[in-house]
Design an enzyme around this catalytic site. Structure first.
Site, PDB file in Angstrom:
ATOM      1  CB  SER A  29      95.462 -57.549  -7.664  1.00  0.00           C
ATOM      2  OG  SER A  29      95.093 -58.546  -6.800  1.00  0.00           O
ATOM      3  CG  HIS A  60      92.550 -62.342  -8.267  1.00  0.00           C
ATOM      4  ND1 HIS A  60      94.147 -63.266  -8.665  1.00  0.00           N
ATOM      5  CD2 HIS A  60      92.696 -61.639  -8.095  1.00  0.00           C
ATOM      6  CE1 HIS A  60      95.058 -62.516  -7.940  1.00  0.00           C
ATOM      7  NE2 HIS A  60      94.183 -61.334  -7.605  1.00  0.00           N
ATOM      8  CG  HIS A  82      95.099 -65.133  -2.432  1.00  0.00           C
ATOM      9  ND1 HIS A  82      94.304 -64.949  -3.799  1.00  0.00           N
ATOM     10  CD2 HIS A  82      96.146 -64.199  -3.006  1.00  0.00           C
ATOM     11  CE1 HIS A  82      94.745 -63.838  -4.567  1.00  0.00           C
ATOM     12  NE2 HIS A  82      95.746 -63.553  -4.149  1.00  0.00           N
ATOM     13  CE1 TYR A  84      92.244 -63.381  -0.012  1.00  0.00           C
ATOM     14  CE2 TYR A  84      94.846 -63.081   0.094  1.00  0.00           C
ATOM     15  CZ  TYR A  84      93.594 -62.819  -0.652  1.00  0.00           C
ATOM     16  OH  TYR A  84      93.635 -62.154  -1.676  1.00  0.00           O
ATOM     17  CD  GLU A  85      90.950 -66.671  -2.988  1.00  0.00           C
ATOM     18  OE1 GLU A  85      90.024 -66.587  -3.485  1.00  0.00           O
ATOM     19  OE2 GLU A  85      92.040 -66.902  -3.288  1.00  0.00           O
ATOM     20  CB  ALA A 112      98.861 -55.731  -6.330  1.00  0.00           C
ATOM     21  CG  MET A 210      98.208 -60.591   1.737  1.00  0.00           C
ATOM     22  SD  MET A 210      96.381 -60.014   1.723  1.00  0.00           S
ATOM     23  CE  MET A 210      96.471 -58.607   2.601  1.00  0.00           C
ATOM     24  CB  SER A 211     100.021 -63.897  -3.737  1.00  0.00           C
ATOM     25  OG  SER A 211     100.611 -62.819  -4.314  1.00  0.00           O
ATOM     26  CG  ASN A 234      99.054 -50.577  -1.150  1.00  0.00           C
ATOM     27  OD1 ASN A 234      98.860 -51.456  -1.681  1.00  0.00           O
ATOM     28  ND2 ASN A 234      99.487 -50.654   0.265  1.00  0.00           N
ATOM     29  CG  HIS A 246      91.140 -55.310  -3.331  1.00  0.00           C
ATOM     30  ND1 HIS A 246      92.337 -55.847  -3.516  1.00  0.00           N
ATOM     31  CD2 HIS A 246      90.530 -55.759  -4.541  1.00  0.00           C
ATOM     32  CE1 HIS A 246      92.559 -56.613  -4.603  1.00  0.00           C
ATOM     33  NE2 HIS A 246      91.029 -56.571  -5.011  1.00  0.00           N
TER      34      HIS A 246
END
Length: 272
Positions: A29, A60, A82, A84-85, A112, A210-211, A234, A246
């Site tokens: 990201s 992306h 991902h 989560y998609e 990220a 998350m990746s 962050n 985000h």
């Protein structure tokens, strides 16, 4: 269409459209613009690759780019998939299998991430030394693809020691304060709770995201050498008394893009 056929068809389409490379980079990201560094670049949208899923996350772009960087042929994945998609693990990691089929030997994964280590701050760069998988998922579950790798692959050197040493050397030359740490994969898409972040810190994580881990596992299974970097965009939940969003992730990624790009370029230049 069975999975091996999907891999082979996608690889053939990519090879005919943009060529092949020994080195590949997955851009996380906020880092998609690094693909603009390639000379004589050719690109293909994921939508034009048979069997490829589509990237849906802001930041992306959803395309593969191949071109020349510091005298090396490099393939860049601008946008990843991902779980989560809603993508199954075989789709999340399909590009890695395709890269292996195309002859990629060295893979650089970037992301990220949220800072778990209290000595980190937003905007610092971390080289990944190891990972913790708390997602409850593994991309190798199911029938083993014997032509790619063994049933029980060793993950004790998932992020290649020689490539890590090279990255540290490049960072010193560039006077970049490159942190080192363990990346923890959580499933998302919600950001982690403060309690979960305290747990990951106790377990030894320095960053959370998350990746990256499924791609790493499949790359190692496929015989690639992997190097990983996190941009700490962050501080994770509970570290600071402020919400996480985000847009902050994207903005911090843009702010450190120059430093990150310089490091990646130097590493690629010195890769064997």
């Amino acid at each position: 269409m069975d999975y091996i056929t999907r891999i082979n068809r996608a690889a053939e389409t990519i090879k005919n459209a943009i060529g092949t490379a020994d080195i590949a980079v997955i851009l996380g990201s906020g880092l998609g613009d690094f693909g603009n560094e390639l000379k004589n670049a050719r690109e293909i949208a994921y939508a034009d690759i048979p069997g490829f899923p589509h990237a849906t996350v802001k930041g992306h772009a959803g395309k593969l780019i191949c071109g020349e960087l510091v005298g090396k042929q490099v393939m860049m994945m601008s946008g990843r998939f991902h779980s989560y998609e809603g993508h199954p693990m075989e789709d999340v990691t399909l590009p890695i299998r395709v890269m292996a089929r195309l002859g990629v030997k060295n893979l650089i994964v970037t992301n990220a991430a949220g800072g778990v280590n209290l000595s980190f701050s937003a905007g610092c760069l971390m080289m990944i030394t190891d990972f913790i998988n708390l997602s409850g998922k593994n991309p190798l579950v199911g029938e083993n693809l014997d032509e790619f790798g063994p049933r029980f692959p060793d993950m004790s050197n998932a992020y290649d020691k020689d490539l890590r040493a090279l990255a540290l050397s490049c960072a010193r030359e560039l006077k970049i304060d490159l942190k080192q740490g363990v990346y923890c994969w959580m499933s998302g898409p919600c950001y982690e709770t403060p309690a979960e972040i305290r747990m990951t810190r106790i377990l030894g994580a320095d960053a959370v995201g998350m990746s990256t881990v499924p791609e790493t596992i499949v790359a190692v299974h496929s015989g690639m050498k992997v190097l990983g970097f996190s941009c700490i965009t962050n501080m994770a939940a509970g570290v600071l008394d402020q919400p996480i969003n985000h847009e902050e992730v994207m903005e911090t990624g843009r702010r450190v893009r120059g430093e990150f790009s310089a490091l990646l370029t130097s590493v690629i230049e010195k890769m064997n």
